[in-house]
Design an enzyme around this catalytic site. Sequence first.
Site, PDB file in Angstrom:
ATOM      1  N   HIS A 206      62.999  59.008  20.486  1.00  0.00           N
ATOM      2  CA  HIS A 206      62.041  58.125  19.811  1.00  0.00           C
ATOM      3  C   HIS A 206      60.760  58.816  19.346  1.00  0.00           C
ATOM      4  CE1 HIS A 206      59.975  58.159  23.685  1.00  0.00           C
ATOM      5  NE2 HIS A 206      58.912  57.746  23.040  1.00  0.00           N
TER       6      HIS A 206
HETATM    7  C1  UD1 Z   1      54.818  54.553  21.309  1.00  0.00           C
HETATM    8  C2  UD1 Z   1      53.828  55.621  21.765  1.00  0.00           C
HETATM    9  C3  UD1 Z   1      54.589  56.755  22.436  1.00  0.00           C
HETATM   10  C4  UD1 Z   1      55.490  56.243  23.537  1.00  0.00           C
HETATM   11  C5  UD1 Z   1      56.377  55.125  23.008  1.00  0.00           C
HETATM   12  C6  UD1 Z   1      57.172  54.523  24.137  1.00  0.00           C
HETATM   13  C7  UD1 Z   1      51.810  55.890  20.358  1.00  0.00           C
HETATM   14  C8  UD1 Z   1      51.145  56.721  19.333  1.00  0.00           C
HETATM   15  N1  UD1 Z   1      53.107  56.187  20.622  1.00  0.00           N
HETATM   16  O1  UD1 Z   1      55.665  55.143  20.343  1.00  0.00           O
HETATM   17  O2  UD1 Z   1      53.663  57.665  23.004  1.00  0.00           O
HETATM   18  O3  UD1 Z   1      56.292  57.312  23.968  1.00  0.00           O
HETATM   19  O4  UD1 Z   1      55.562  54.097  22.431  1.00  0.00           O
HETATM   20  O5  UD1 Z   1      58.301  53.861  23.708  1.00  0.00           O
HETATM   21  O6  UD1 Z   1      51.199  54.995  20.897  1.00  0.00           O
HETATM   22  N2  UD1 Z   1      58.945  48.803  16.779  1.00  0.00           N
HETATM   23  C9  UD1 Z   1      59.699  47.646  16.759  1.00  0.00           C
HETATM   24  N3  UD1 Z   1      59.583  46.784  17.809  1.00  0.00           N
HETATM   25  C10 UD1 Z   1      58.752  46.997  18.867  1.00  0.00           C
HETATM   26  C11 UD1 Z   1      57.983  48.170  18.866  1.00  0.00           C
HETATM   27  C12 UD1 Z   1      58.088  49.067  17.816  1.00  0.00           C
HETATM   28  O7  UD1 Z   1      60.477  47.417  15.822  1.00  0.00           O
HETATM   29  O8  UD1 Z   1      58.708  46.167  19.785  1.00  0.00           O
HETATM   30  C13 UD1 Z   1      59.102  49.765  15.655  1.00  0.00           C
HETATM   31  C14 UD1 Z   1      58.153  49.503  14.490  1.00  0.00           C
HETATM   32  O9  UD1 Z   1      58.833  49.824  13.315  1.00  0.00           O
HETATM   33  C15 UD1 Z   1      57.039  50.512  14.735  1.00  0.00           C
HETATM   34  C16 UD1 Z   1      57.813  51.689  15.339  1.00  0.00           C
HETATM   35  O10 UD1 Z   1      58.837  51.084  16.131  1.00  0.00           O
HETATM   36  O11 UD1 Z   1      56.369  50.878  13.554  1.00  0.00           O
HETATM   37  C17 UD1 Z   1      56.967  52.592  16.199  1.00  0.00           C
HETATM   38  O12 UD1 Z   1      56.254  51.837  17.187  1.00  0.00           O
HETATM   39  P1  UD1 Z   1      54.882  52.426  17.802  1.00  0.00           P
HETATM   40  O13 UD1 Z   1      54.446  51.548  18.906  1.00  0.00           O
HETATM   41  O14 UD1 Z   1      53.934  52.718  16.701  1.00  0.00           O
HETATM   42  O15 UD1 Z   1      55.305  53.834  18.350  1.00  0.00           O
HETATM   43  P2  UD1 Z   1      56.473  54.245  19.340  1.00  0.00           P
HETATM   44  O16 UD1 Z   1      57.377  55.197  18.631  1.00  0.00           O
HETATM   45  O17 UD1 Z   1      57.068  53.068  19.972  1.00  0.00           O
HETATM   46  N1  UDP Z   2      63.341  52.777  29.300  1.00  0.00           N
HETATM   47  C1  UDP Z   2      63.851  51.482  29.414  1.00  0.00           C
HETATM   48  N2  UDP Z   2      64.830  51.089  28.527  1.00  0.00           N
HETATM   49  C2  UDP Z   2      65.322  51.934  27.563  1.00  0.00           C
HETATM   50  C3  UDP Z   2      64.778  53.244  27.465  1.00  0.00           C
HETATM   51  C4  UDP Z   2      63.776  53.616  28.345  1.00  0.00           C
HETATM   52  O1  UDP Z   2      63.448  50.721  30.291  1.00  0.00           O
HETATM   53  O2  UDP Z   2      66.215  51.520  26.803  1.00  0.00           O
HETATM   54  C5  UDP Z   2      62.311  53.193  30.260  1.00  0.00           C
HETATM   55  C6  UDP Z   2      62.570  54.523  30.919  1.00  0.00           C
HETATM   56  O3  UDP Z   2      63.421  54.399  32.037  1.00  0.00           O
HETATM   57  C7  UDP Z   2      61.174  54.977  31.295  1.00  0.00           C
HETATM   58  C8  UDP Z   2      60.337  54.425  30.178  1.00  0.00           C
HETATM   59  O4  UDP Z   2      61.102  53.390  29.558  1.00  0.00           O
HETATM   60  O5  UDP Z   2      60.760  54.387  32.524  1.00  0.00           O
HETATM   61  C9  UDP Z   2      60.051  55.504  29.198  1.00  0.00           C
HETATM   62  O6  UDP Z   2      59.599  54.966  28.037  1.00  0.00           O
HETATM   63  P1  UDP Z   2      59.774  55.698  26.626  1.00  0.00           P
HETATM   64  O7  UDP Z   2      60.893  56.669  26.664  1.00  0.00           O
HETATM   65  O8  UDP Z   2      59.831  54.606  25.631  1.00  0.00           O
HETATM   66  O9  UDP Z   2      58.347  56.409  26.461  1.00  0.00           O
HETATM   67  P2  UDP Z   2      57.664  57.752  27.014  1.00  0.00           P
HETATM   68  O10 UDP Z   2      57.876  57.834  28.477  1.00  0.00           O
HETATM   69  O11 UDP Z   2      58.266  58.892  26.264  1.00  0.00           O
HETATM   70  O12 UDP Z   2      56.252  57.572  26.635  1.00  0.00           O
END
Ligand code: UD1
Ligand code: UDP
Length: 357
Positions: A206
Amino acid sequence: MGKLKIVTILGARPQFIKAAAVSSVFSEHFEEILVHTGQHYDPNMSDVFFEELHIPKPKYHLEIGSGSHGVMTGAMLTKIEEVLETEKPAFVLVYGDTNSTLAGALAASKMLIPVIHVEAGLRSFNKAMPEEQNRILTDHISQLLFAPTQTAVKNLKHEGISNGVHLVGDVMYDGILYFSDIARKKSTILSTLGLSEKKYILCTVHRAENTNDPERLKSIVNGLNAVREKIVLPLHPRTKKCLQVYGIQLADHIQVIDPLGYLDIVMLEASAKKIVTDSGGIQKEAFFLGVPCITLREETEWVETVENGWNVLVGADEQKIVGAIMGFNPREERSDYFGKGNAAAEIAAIIRNTLKN
Ligand code: UD1
Ligand code: UDP
């Protein structure tokens, strides 16, 4: 005298999981008010965690949703300030390194409310990552910095930060110790997906640097497509969109599923032969659970897992991904880098002592 009031800012999946470990301990000592920024909003990226991990319902939901970094962080800042005006907490607590983290810390700092940063001091030394910018800025405006590892303490020291730094271990380790038995009892994910223990690879992708660059994402998928192993891929919404936009096809041996709740993902992690991921949290969980981890990044904040031989960095290199899936086998005993699994209790005790002094 009433209980000390702490406002905790949450917004993204890994923060809900960290809060599950911390909020249950905090409820004994503090009046904790949860503020959900709405950064993650799909039911399987947010609600599922509150329900299954019994995280208290947020008093405020800011409904910010997705957007560019500036739009998201700016909107959060405005609304968090309003909440802090109303609540007047003794502390604001933030977790990790997302845009919700920075917005919470900045709003509090400008109002001279002391900031508590849980998971302080992590560095990738890659400032192109939004997370690296968020964590550096947050650490520099925090008064209490809870570091999960010795490396994190050292990183802070190199930046001139030592006041208020406490090595407490990792709250995600607390979470795994508490929830992994529950996951084994409650989760039916293996039978639902038709999987057998240690007969599949679990993969998650991601990170912006992997998903936003079509060449990197294609190269990762080429690596996954090239191996003769069953792969399960719970797909983050960001990655789902990017695969569609770039028209990248996954081979039939890759089982794509929606994002999972915590108990199901922990069950899938613990039962996987290997894990391929760019997640920060999952690199650690693989280590806690004793599952070899192949990391789709050029660097990691969790350097101990690599030094200990349980994690290997392969970037987005197709050949390295294939090579590691086929041949990476840790041999060392795992060391005790992440504390004792009582980080949340340590954090609560230190906050209380800080006030007494
Ligand atoms: C964010 C965090 C990242 C973390 C990740 C955990 C920042 C800059 N990044 O990244 O550090 O590792 O969360 O998962 O804060 N979207 C949906 N539904 C949702 C959420 C997101 O469709 O419920 C889609 C949208 O298109 C959105 C994209 O995912 O634009 C990215 O979401 P965003 O929260 O900006 O960043 P993450 O990649 O989730
Ligand atoms: N996680 C979850 N469901 C999923 C994928 C990840 O509950 O389908 C959990 C995972 O076990 C961990 C946390 O989400 O505890 C990590 O989040 P993510 O990988 O989104 O973000 P990061 O840790 O890289 O910021």
